[in-house]
Scaffold this motif. Structure first.
Motif, PDB file in Angstrom:
ATOM      1  N   PHE A 135       0.856  -1.187   0.000  1.00  0.00           N
ATOM      2  CA  PHE A 135       0.000   0.000   0.000  1.00  0.00           C
ATOM      3  C   PHE A 135       0.895   1.241   0.000  1.00  0.00           C
ATOM      4  N   PRO A 136       1.661   1.505  -1.068  1.00  0.00           N
ATOM      5  CA  PRO A 136       2.523   2.692  -1.065  1.00  0.00           C
ATOM      6  C   PRO A 136       1.670   3.952  -0.925  1.00  0.00           C
ATOM      7  N   PHE A 137       2.180   4.918  -0.150  1.00  0.00           N
ATOM      8  CA  PHE A 137       1.387   6.135   0.063  1.00  0.00           C
ATOM      9  C   PHE A 137       2.260   7.372  -0.012  1.00  0.00           C
ATOM     10  N   ASP A 138       1.593   8.492  -0.305  1.00  0.00           N
ATOM     11  CA  ASP A 138       2.246   9.791  -0.315  1.00  0.00           C
ATOM     12  C   ASP A 138       1.808  10.574   0.913  1.00  0.00           C
ATOM     13  N   VAL A 139       2.704  11.413   1.402  1.00  0.00           N
ATOM     14  CA  VAL A 139       2.439  12.293   2.526  1.00  0.00           C
ATOM     15  C   VAL A 139       2.657  13.715   2.021  1.00  0.00           C
ATOM     16  N   THR A 140       1.624  14.551   2.121  1.00  0.00           N
ATOM     17  CA  THR A 140       1.703  15.928   1.649  1.00  0.00           C
ATOM     18  C   THR A 140       1.437  16.873   2.812  1.00  0.00           C
ATOM     19  N   GLU A 141       2.316  17.868   2.991  1.00  0.00           N
ATOM     20  CA  GLU A 141       2.125  18.831   4.077  1.00  0.00           C
ATOM     21  C   GLU A 141       0.816  19.579   3.879  1.00  0.00           C
ATOM     22  N   ASN A 142       0.115  19.833   5.006  1.00  0.00           N
ATOM     23  CA  ASN A 142      -1.228  20.402   4.918  1.00  0.00           C
ATOM     24  C   ASN A 142      -1.541  21.246   6.153  1.00  0.00           C
ATOM     25  N   GLY A 143      -0.651  22.118   6.540  1.00  0.00           N
ATOM     26  CA  GLY A 143      -0.911  22.940   7.719  1.00  0.00           C
ATOM     27  C   GLY A 143       0.362  23.523   8.278  1.00  0.00           C
ATOM     28  N   THR A 144       0.245  24.084   9.454  1.00  0.00           N
ATOM     29  CA  THR A 144       1.352  24.762  10.103  1.00  0.00           C
ATOM     30  C   THR A 144       2.426  23.773  10.545  1.00  0.00           C
ATOM     31  N   ARG A 145       3.671  24.186  10.367  1.00  0.00           N
ATOM     32  CA  ARG A 145       4.832  23.389  10.779  1.00  0.00           C
ATOM     33  C   ARG A 145       5.330  23.974  12.090  1.00  0.00           C
ATOM     34  N   THR A 146       5.467  23.129  13.112  1.00  0.00           N
ATOM     35  CA  THR A 146       5.883  23.573  14.433  1.00  0.00           C
ATOM     36  C   THR A 146       7.250  23.000  14.766  1.00  0.00           C
ATOM     37  N   GLU A 147       8.179  23.880  15.128  1.00  0.00           N
ATOM     38  CA  GLU A 147       9.515  23.448  15.515  1.00  0.00           C
ATOM     39  C   GLU A 147       9.546  23.115  16.991  1.00  0.00           C
ATOM     40  N   GLY A 148      10.355  22.134  17.332  1.00  0.00           N
ATOM     41  CA  GLY A 148      10.498  21.761  18.728  1.00  0.00           C
ATOM     42  C   GLY A 148      11.592  20.737  18.897  1.00  0.00           C
ATOM     43  N   LYS A 156      14.669   6.854  21.806  1.00  0.00           N
ATOM     44  CA  LYS A 156      15.217   5.496  21.922  1.00  0.00           C
ATOM     45  C   LYS A 156      14.151   4.483  22.330  1.00  0.00           C
ATOM     46  N   SER A 157      13.150   4.934  23.087  1.00  0.00           N
ATOM     47  CA  SER A 157      12.089   4.022  23.535  1.00  0.00           C
ATOM     48  C   SER A 157      11.119   3.680  22.404  1.00  0.00           C
ATOM     49  N   GLY A 158      11.199   4.442  21.305  1.00  0.00           N
ATOM     50  CA  GLY A 158      10.268   4.231  20.200  1.00  0.00           C
ATOM     51  C   GLY A 158       8.985   5.014  20.349  1.00  0.00           C
ATOM     52  N   ASN A 159       8.871   5.801  21.416  1.00  0.00           N
ATOM     53  CA  ASN A 159       7.693   6.629  21.671  1.00  0.00           C
ATOM     54  C   ASN A 159       8.115   8.080  21.856  1.00  0.00           C
ATOM     55  N   PRO A 160       8.518   8.752  20.768  1.00  0.00           N
ATOM     56  CA  PRO A 160       9.019  10.116  20.912  1.00  0.00           C
ATOM     57  C   PRO A 160       7.964  11.060  21.493  1.00  0.00           C
ATOM     58  N   VAL A 161       8.426  11.935  22.377  1.00  0.00           N
ATOM     59  CA  VAL A 161       7.565  12.944  22.980  1.00  0.00           C
ATOM     60  C   VAL A 161       8.016  14.294  22.455  1.00  0.00           C
ATOM     61  N   PHE A 162       7.122  14.983  21.728  1.00  0.00           N
ATOM     62  CA  PHE A 162       7.438  16.258  21.098  1.00  0.00           C
ATOM     63  C   PHE A 162       7.121  17.400  22.053  1.00  0.00           C
ATOM     64  N   THR A 163       8.051  18.376  22.130  1.00  0.00           N
ATOM     65  CA  THR A 163       7.848  19.606  22.878  1.00  0.00           C
ATOM     66  C   THR A 163       8.104  20.769  21.928  1.00  0.00           C
ATOM     67  N   ALA A 164       7.120  21.650  21.775  1.00  0.00           N
ATOM     68  CA  ALA A 164       7.255  22.795  20.876  1.00  0.00           C
ATOM     69  C   ALA A 164       8.251  23.802  21.435  1.00  0.00           C
ATOM     70  N   GLY A 165       8.907  24.549  20.545  1.00  0.00           N
ATOM     71  CA  GLY A 165       9.861  25.582  20.931  1.00  0.00           C
ATOM     72  C   GLY A 165      11.251  25.266  20.422  1.00  0.00           C
ATOM     73  N   GLU A 166      12.017  26.316  20.162  1.00  0.00           N
ATOM     74  CA  GLU A 166      13.380  26.128  19.662  1.00  0.00           C
ATOM     75  C   GLU A 166      14.262  25.527  20.744  1.00  0.00           C
ATOM     76  N   ILE A 167      15.267  24.777  20.300  1.00  0.00           N
ATOM     77  CA  ILE A 167      16.216  24.205  21.250  1.00  0.00           C
ATOM     78  C   ILE A 167      17.625  24.624  20.871  1.00  0.00           C
ATOM     79  N   ALA A 168      18.478  24.684  21.859  1.00  0.00           N
ATOM     80  CA  ALA A 168      19.909  24.877  21.628  1.00  0.00           C
ATOM     81  C   ALA A 168      20.552  23.559  22.026  1.00  0.00           C
ATOM     82  N   THR A 169      20.898  22.746  21.037  1.00  0.00           N
ATOM     83  CA  THR A 169      21.472  21.440  21.351  1.00  0.00           C
ATOM     84  C   THR A 169      22.894  21.604  21.845  1.00  0.00           C
ATOM     85  N   GLN A 170      23.368  20.589  22.522  1.00  0.00           N
ATOM     86  CA  GLN A 170      24.733  20.598  23.041  1.00  0.00           C
ATOM     87  C   GLN A 170      25.733  20.852  21.927  1.00  0.00           C
TER      88      GLN A 170
END
Length: 179
Positions: A135-148, A156-170
């Motif tokens: 069942f090949p499928f396409d994904v098309t953006e359709n709304g606001t993009r939020t950085e976080g 690593k657990s396979g269950n990513p938890v998203f937090t909105a807002g810019e980050i300063a990585t190490q």
């Protein structure tokens, strides 16, 4: 400096299709896929004026991504929705969900840059060859993009938890100190 391996860029879809980042239930895309890219599809128009000048109109992007193959796997939480969109010929809001994109630029960071985007998921066909039902499928953006960000631990657990807002990585902070 070493280049990033392809697995440093991960794409997840919310298989609940509820359009709520806070309660999204993510499944990673790419199990059987050897090559998958977000096509930015830049939308520009070039015109030559009567004065001999070139003018370019930049209308932004129309990003899309193809997930091919996507084999029918009853153990996949995303599969029933992709199957139903195709077989029931669903359209509009019934095909909308969220996509989470994560890029791991430094594995020692505790948070990784991520984006959540409302998307439209549309299977392109179904059936396939002796490799399995596809069942090949396409994904098309359709709304606001939020950085976080997502935490390395949740990723690593396979269950990513998203937090909105810019980050300063190490790694970015280290670059600033070195410059």
């Amino acid at each position: 400096m070493a280049k990033l391996n392809r697995e440093a860029m991960a794409h997840f879809l919310d298989y609940s299709f509820k359009l709520a980042a806070a309660t999204a239930t993510w499944e990673i895309i790419g199990e059987d896929i050897e090559d998958m890219s977000v096509e930015l599809n830049p939308d520009t128009e070039t015109k030559k004026t009567i004065l001999g000048k070139t003018k370019v109109t930049d209308n932004g992007y129309e990003p899309s991504m193809s997930a091919d193959p996507f084999y029918a796997d009853p153990s996949s939480k995303l599969y029933p929705k992709i199957r139903d969109i195709a077989l029931k010929r669903l359209k509009g809001d019934e095909c909308k969900t969220l996509m989470l994109e994560v890029i791991v630029e430094d594995t020692s960071d505790t948070k990784h840059r991520a984006f959540v985007q409302e998307v439209l998921v549309k299977p392109q066909s179904y059936g396939g060859d002796t490799s399995g039902v596809n069942f090949p499928f396409d994904v098309t953006e359709n709304g606001t993009r939020t950085e976080g960000s997502v935490t390395a631990e949740s990723l690593k657990s396979g269950n990513p938890v998203f937090t909105a807002g810019e980050i300063a990585t190490q790694s970015l902070e280290n670059e600033r100190v070195l410059s």
